[in-house]
Motif scaffolding. Structure first.
Motif, PDB file in Angstrom:
ATOM      1  N   LYS A  36       4.978  -9.647   0.860  1.00  0.00           N
ATOM      2  CA  LYS A  36       3.839 -10.490   0.499  1.00  0.00           C
ATOM      3  C   LYS A  36       2.523  -9.756   0.789  1.00  0.00           C
ATOM      4  O   LYS A  36       1.604  -9.756  -0.033  1.00  0.00           O
ATOM      5  CB  LYS A  36       3.910 -11.812   1.261  1.00  0.00           C
ATOM      6  N   ASP A  39       2.062  -6.914  -1.703  1.00  0.00           N
ATOM      7  CA  ASP A  39       1.570  -7.434  -2.981  1.00  0.00           C
ATOM      8  C   ASP A  39       0.080  -7.758  -2.907  1.00  0.00           C
ATOM      9  O   ASP A  39      -0.670  -7.512  -3.855  1.00  0.00           O
ATOM     10  CB  ASP A  39       2.345  -8.690  -3.393  1.00  0.00           C
ATOM     11  N   ARG A  40      -0.361  -8.313  -1.773  1.00  0.00           N
ATOM     12  CA  ARG A  40      -1.782  -8.640  -1.597  1.00  0.00           C
ATOM     13  C   ARG A  40      -2.638  -7.370  -1.627  1.00  0.00           C
ATOM     14  O   ARG A  40      -3.688  -7.325  -2.290  1.00  0.00           O
ATOM     15  CB  ARG A  40      -1.985  -9.389  -0.277  1.00  0.00           C
ATOM     16  N   LYS A  43      -2.822  -6.041  -5.149  1.00  0.00           N
ATOM     17  CA  LYS A  43      -3.732  -6.848  -5.966  1.00  0.00           C
ATOM     18  C   LYS A  43      -5.181  -6.481  -5.673  1.00  0.00           C
ATOM     19  O   LYS A  43      -6.004  -6.377  -6.605  1.00  0.00           O
ATOM     20  CB  LYS A  43      -3.507  -8.338  -5.753  1.00  0.00           C
ATOM     21  N   SER A 121      -2.959  -1.841 -12.591  1.00  0.00           N
ATOM     22  CA  SER A 121      -1.880  -2.145 -11.653  1.00  0.00           C
ATOM     23  C   SER A 121      -0.924  -0.962 -11.526  1.00  0.00           C
ATOM     24  O   SER A 121      -0.494  -0.610 -10.422  1.00  0.00           O
ATOM     25  CB  SER A 121      -1.130  -3.396 -12.108  1.00  0.00           C
ATOM     26  N   LYS A 125      -0.190   1.183  -8.063  1.00  0.00           N
ATOM     27  CA  LYS A 125       1.155   1.440  -7.524  1.00  0.00           C
ATOM     28  C   LYS A 125       1.399   2.931  -7.363  1.00  0.00           C
ATOM     29  O   LYS A 125       1.956   3.372  -6.349  1.00  0.00           O
ATOM     30  CB  LYS A 125       2.218   0.830  -8.443  1.00  0.00           C
TER      31      LYS A 125
END
Length: 171
Positions: A36, A39-40, A43, A121, A125
């Motif tokens: 989590k 992912d934050r 983002k 994105s 990554k």
């Protein structure tokens, strides 16, 4: 000469095989990976790339992401991507954002171009998870658009697309 070369090749092959075996046998401790939070952080980087460099060439997007990562690794900046991206300071009572889009109203001004956002994105990554770096941006902590002149006392390291990248002047 041939026996020495053969011995060297055998040694290199042995070391390589040992390293590959070690990599194959690594186990990821899933309990220690906070997906989590990852992912934050991704983002935050993606948003920053989108608003700062979505229309730049891929190298320009990578360079902007690398500046963020260089800051994460530098003692004068926060230690995670979101904190670097959202870092603000005050000067003469005015709030200053590290990245223009956070203070100029860009966020939410228009609909997000999904294709460009996905591209940003992918770059986020690649830089954050795969460790991709551009040698020319090594040590760069700052950049600005080429149509402004902040008169910084910093060492220029590269111009990519419409951004000029800098590192601190070495003492």
């Amino acid at each position: 000469m041939v026996p020495a070369l053969l011995a060297s090749l055998i040694c290199v092959a042995w070391v390589t095989n040992e390293r590959l075996d070690a990599i194959r046998n690594q186990r990821i401790d899933v309990a220690r990976v906070d997906f989590k939070e990852m992912d934050r952080q991704l983002k935050c980087m993606t948003d920053n790339l989108y608003y700062e460099a979505a229309k730049e060439p891929p190298e320009g997007q990578i360079a902007v992401a690398q500046v963020v990562m260089n800051r994460v690794d530098h003692p004068d900046f926060p230690k995670d991507v979101c904190s670097v991206v959202y870092q603000k300071s005050t000067r003469a009572g005015a709030i200053l954002c590290q990245f223009t889009w956070l203070c100029d109203g860009s966020l939410g001004r228009s609909a997000v171009n999904k294709e460009l956002y996905v591209q940003c994105s992918d770059v986020a990554k690649r830089v954050m998870l795969e460790g991709f770096r551009l040698p020319s941006i090594q040590g760069a902590l700052y950049y600005h658009a080429d149509y402004v002149n902040p008169r910084w006392q910093k060492t220029r390291v590269a111009k990519i697309g419409h951004h000029i990248f800098y590192k601190p002047i070495e003492a």
